[in-house]
Design an enzyme around this catalytic site. Structure first.
Site, PDB file in Angstrom:
ATOM      1  N   GLY A 100      -7.403   1.762   4.636  1.00  0.00           N
ATOM      2  CA  GLY A 100      -6.719   0.461   4.180  1.00  0.00           C
ATOM      3  C   GLY A 100      -5.132   0.670   3.811  1.00  0.00           C
ATOM      4  N   GLY A 102      -2.505   0.155   1.737  1.00  0.00           N
ATOM      5  CA  GLY A 102      -2.551   0.029   0.039  1.00  0.00           C
ATOM      6  C   GLY A 102      -0.949  -0.162  -0.329  1.00  0.00           C
ATOM      7  NE  ARG A 200      -3.157   1.662  10.074  1.00  0.00           N
ATOM      8  CZ  ARG A 200      -1.770   2.717   9.087  1.00  0.00           C
ATOM      9  NH1 ARG A 200      -1.696   3.519   9.287  1.00  0.00           N
ATOM     10  NH2 ARG A 200      -0.520   2.200   9.421  1.00  0.00           N
ATOM     11  CG  ASP A 270      -4.970   7.511   7.477  1.00  0.00           C
ATOM     12  OD1 ASP A 270      -5.376   8.885   8.305  1.00  0.00           O
ATOM     13  OD2 ASP A 270      -4.351   7.488   6.635  1.00  0.00           O
ATOM     14  CG  ASN A 271      -1.401   8.742   8.439  1.00  0.00           C
ATOM     15  OD1 ASN A 271      -1.444   7.873   8.446  1.00  0.00           O
ATOM     16  ND2 ASN A 271      -0.999   9.856   7.842  1.00  0.00           N
ATOM     17  CG  ASP A 280       1.673   5.633   8.091  1.00  0.00           C
ATOM     18  OD1 ASP A 280       2.533   4.700   7.954  1.00  0.00           O
ATOM     19  OD2 ASP A 280       0.637   5.975   8.354  1.00  0.00           O
TER      20      ASP A 280
HETATM   21  P1  AMP Z   1      -0.523   7.817   4.085  1.00  0.00           P
HETATM   22  O1  AMP Z   1      -0.335   9.259   3.029  1.00  0.00           O
HETATM   23  O2  AMP Z   1       0.511   7.174   3.465  1.00  0.00           O
HETATM   24  O3  AMP Z   1      -1.157   8.242   5.061  1.00  0.00           O
HETATM   25  O4  AMP Z   1      -1.872   7.389   2.441  1.00  0.00           O
HETATM   26  C1  AMP Z   1      -3.233   7.857   2.785  1.00  0.00           C
HETATM   27  C2  AMP Z   1      -3.698   6.265   2.382  1.00  0.00           C
HETATM   28  O5  AMP Z   1      -3.010   6.061   0.645  1.00  0.00           O
HETATM   29  C3  AMP Z   1      -3.101   4.989   3.211  1.00  0.00           C
HETATM   30  O6  AMP Z   1      -4.406   3.991   2.782  1.00  0.00           O
HETATM   31  C4  AMP Z   1      -2.065   4.376   2.377  1.00  0.00           C
HETATM   32  O7  AMP Z   1      -2.089   2.944   2.106  1.00  0.00           O
HETATM   33  C5  AMP Z   1      -2.909   4.739   0.775  1.00  0.00           C
HETATM   34  N1  AMP Z   1      -1.151   5.115  -0.313  1.00  0.00           N
HETATM   35  C6  AMP Z   1      -0.605   5.837  -0.087  1.00  0.00           C
HETATM   36  N2  AMP Z   1       0.321   5.716  -0.865  1.00  0.00           N
HETATM   37  C7  AMP Z   1       0.217   4.122  -2.312  1.00  0.00           C
HETATM   38  C8  AMP Z   1       0.962   3.694  -2.845  1.00  0.00           C
HETATM   39  N3  AMP Z   1       1.342   4.292  -3.399  1.00  0.00           N
HETATM   40  N4  AMP Z   1       0.295   2.862  -3.429  1.00  0.00           N
HETATM   41  C9  AMP Z   1      -0.532   2.108  -2.604  1.00  0.00           C
HETATM   42  N5  AMP Z   1      -1.991   3.012  -1.416  1.00  0.00           N
HETATM   43  C10 AMP Z   1      -1.126   4.375  -0.872  1.00  0.00           C
HETATM   44 MG    MG Z   2      -1.081   6.556   6.015  1.00  0.00          MG
END
Ligand code: AMP
Ligand code: MG
Length: 521
Positions: A100, A102, A200, A270-271, A280
């Site tokens: 989700g 985040g 996604r 998810d990306n 992303d």
């Molecule tokens: P990503 O690697 O950026 O695609 O992130 C993978 C997951 O981790 C997604 O669900 C993001 O929303 C969550 N996420 C990454 N960084 C953070 C953060 N600083 N705070 C909350 N959720 C995060």
């Molecule tokens: Mg992501």
């Protein structure tokens, strides 16, 4: 400042009955209502005029204090209804369950003056039900990287999500950049990014993993209705064609990456956008000394799952995961298999299109594919700068003897020894290409123009972005707008901007942020 909103995603898809950021598993819902967490001192650091125009704003809007407040998450415009989306995903090949948004919070779906629908989303706007153990924030360095690259990719002609604004929060964010026990406080920022939808592959994978066929169906119907309207209401045939088009768009997107030397770095499901947009921007990078095995992502250094040369295969694997998730919507798997086959066909077309344009040919034959593969091997062995090489090739006078002289690529070489090793085979390759051009119908002027429009002069090289980041960290954000200005016309030489078209300087070879990036952002 006025933007017209129509929040169809909230209206048409089931939401979480609980609002607010309490961390939880959310079942049977595509979204959770959650407000951005206000920040201490919002300040606009950079804005994109082109992105603003898409939602009916002109650049005068950037100067209003209200703009920085709204796009930091401190105020809402009429019609905004903030939410975080629910989705899952495969991360580095393993199913990760619910992920989700985040730290992304969508504000609404703007109706642009051009008829487009633009979901406006803040990244780094605070905690949501999907923040798990993390803080919901983003650091300035990765926000600059996402802002700049989103817009640069658009100007390069590669399908991408867009970026409207970069706002400094005036608040520190603590990150352990290389996960090695050295956490540091860094400046925080919020990017407002835009896409017709941020759905996604993982948006379908999560309900599929829970056996929630109703939500699976609802997500597909929403997507067809608003984003593939010509396929909506056609039952099974429309669903099949939709999946096939997702496969095709994904193939063309990755072909765009391969053409300009972009490595996404984290192609988790998810990306992967359902619209075939680059989405992303995290530890991405730009190939400089040509290497199909290179990845900028230190978090992936071991397995190198997401290295440059394997991006097409990874995209296909991700599509097979999406097919698996969509299977409950189909009576049998044949249409999904047919859709996956369309990836292969589209990839073949896209690759031939890329080779023809990069080499300046009207058409790409099977033999030209081999010629290109031989060139890739030479670029690798010779450690040639990819961008500089193709740009020089475009400008080579094919009538002169100099056309087969490797010294015209002098500035594209990083290593004298590697240069010495490939000079003779490169001369031979250039001669064979020249011979091939004799069979090609394009005249010299048309050929050069075709190549110049496919081989950029400027890409947002990792170290160029890092220079903008370093300046911003010292309190001068103007490097971001200056680099964006150059990236507005990536296929045109810009007098006075020669330094942006150089090969990577020595200082950047092993520097964090230039060749080494992690998922910590
Ligand atoms: P990503 O690697 O950026 O695609 O992130 C993978 C997951 O981790 C997604 O669900 C993001 O929303 C969550 N996420 C990454 N960084 C953070 C953060 N600083 N705070 C909350 N959720 C995060
Ligand atoms: Mg992501």
């Amino acid at each position: 400042m006025h933007i017209e909103f129509d929040n169809a995603f909230l209206r048409e898809l089931p939401g979480d009955p609980e609002a607010g950021p309490r961390v939880r598993q959310v079942e049977g819902a595509a979204w959770s209502a959650v407000a951005p967490t206000p920040v201490a001192a919002p300040r606009l650091l950079a804005g994109s005029a082109e992105a603003a125009a898409l939602v009916g704003l002109d650049t005068a809007a950037f100067d209003a204090p209200e703009f920085a407040r709204v796009f930091a998450g401190n105020a809402l415009l009429p019609g905004m209804q903030p939410w975080a989306a629910n989705y899952g995903g495969h991360q580095f090949g393993s199913w990760a369950g619910q992920l989700g948004d985040g730290r992304a919070i969508s504000l609404g779906e703007a109706l642009g003056p051009g008829g487009g629908r633009w979901e406006m989303q803040l990244k780094g706007a605070g905690k949501t039900p999907y923040s798990r153990f993390a803080d919901g924030r983003a650091v300035l360095r990765s926000s600059i990287r996402e802002f700049l690259c989103s817009e640069a990719m658009h100007h390069l002609g590669v399908p991408t999500t867009r970026a409207l604004s970069l706002v400094g929060t005036g608040e520190p964010v603590v990150r352990d950049m290389f996960y090695d026990g050295h956490p540091q406080a860094e400046p925080g920022a919020v990017v407002c990014r835009m896409a017709p939808t941020f759905l996604r592959f993982g948006s379908w994978q999560l309900p599929a993993s829970r056996g929630d066929t109703a939500l699976l169906r609802g997500l597909a119907d929403y997507t067809l209705r608003h984003h593939f309207p010509e396929l909506a209401g056609q039952g099974a045939a429309g669903d099949a064609e939709w999946f096939a088009q997702v496969c095709e768009r994904t193939a063309w997107m990755v072909a765009g990456w391969m053409r300009v030397g972009f490595v996404h770095g984290v192609m988790n499901t998810d990306n992967m956008s359902i619209l075939g947009l680059t989405i992303d921007y995290g530890p991405y990078g730009w190939v400089e000394d040509y290497d199909p095995d290179w990845t900028p992502n230190t978090t992936d250094a071991q397995g190198r799952r997401y290295r440059f040369g394997t991006q097409p295969q990874v995209a296909y694997w991700n599509l097979t995961r999406l097919a698996q998730a969509l299977a409950p919507l189909f009576a049998d798997v044949a249409p999904l298999e047919a859709g996956l086959a369309r990836f292969g066909q589209a990839w073949d077309r896209a690759q031939r299109d890329m080779v023809a344009r990069k080499l300046g040919l009207a058409q790409c034959t099977d033999q030209d594919l081999r010629l290109f593969a031989e060139l890739q091997a030479l670029l690798h062995e010779g450690q040639l700068d990819m961008t500089l090489f193709f740009r020089r090739l475009a400008d080579a006078d094919t009538a002169a003897d100099a056309a087969v002289d490797p010294s015209r690529f002098g500035e594209a070489f990083y290593e004298p020894a590697a240069r010495a090793a490939v000079e003779a085979p490169l001369r031979d390759w250039l001669a064979r290409r020249l011979a091939r051009l004799a069979d090609d119908p394009l005249d010299a002027v048309a050929r050069r123009e075709r190549m110049r429009l496919a081989n950029p002069c400027y890409v947002p090289r990792n170290w160029l972005v890092q220079e903008a980041i370093d300046r911003a960290a010292q309190g001068d954000p103007d490097g971001v707008s200056e680099l964006l200005e150059v990236m507005r016309r990536p296929y045109e030489e810009q007098p006075g901007r020669e330094s942006h078209a150089r090969r990577r300087p020595e200082w950047a070879r092993d520097r964090a942020g230039c060749s080494m990036l992690s998922c910590s952002s």
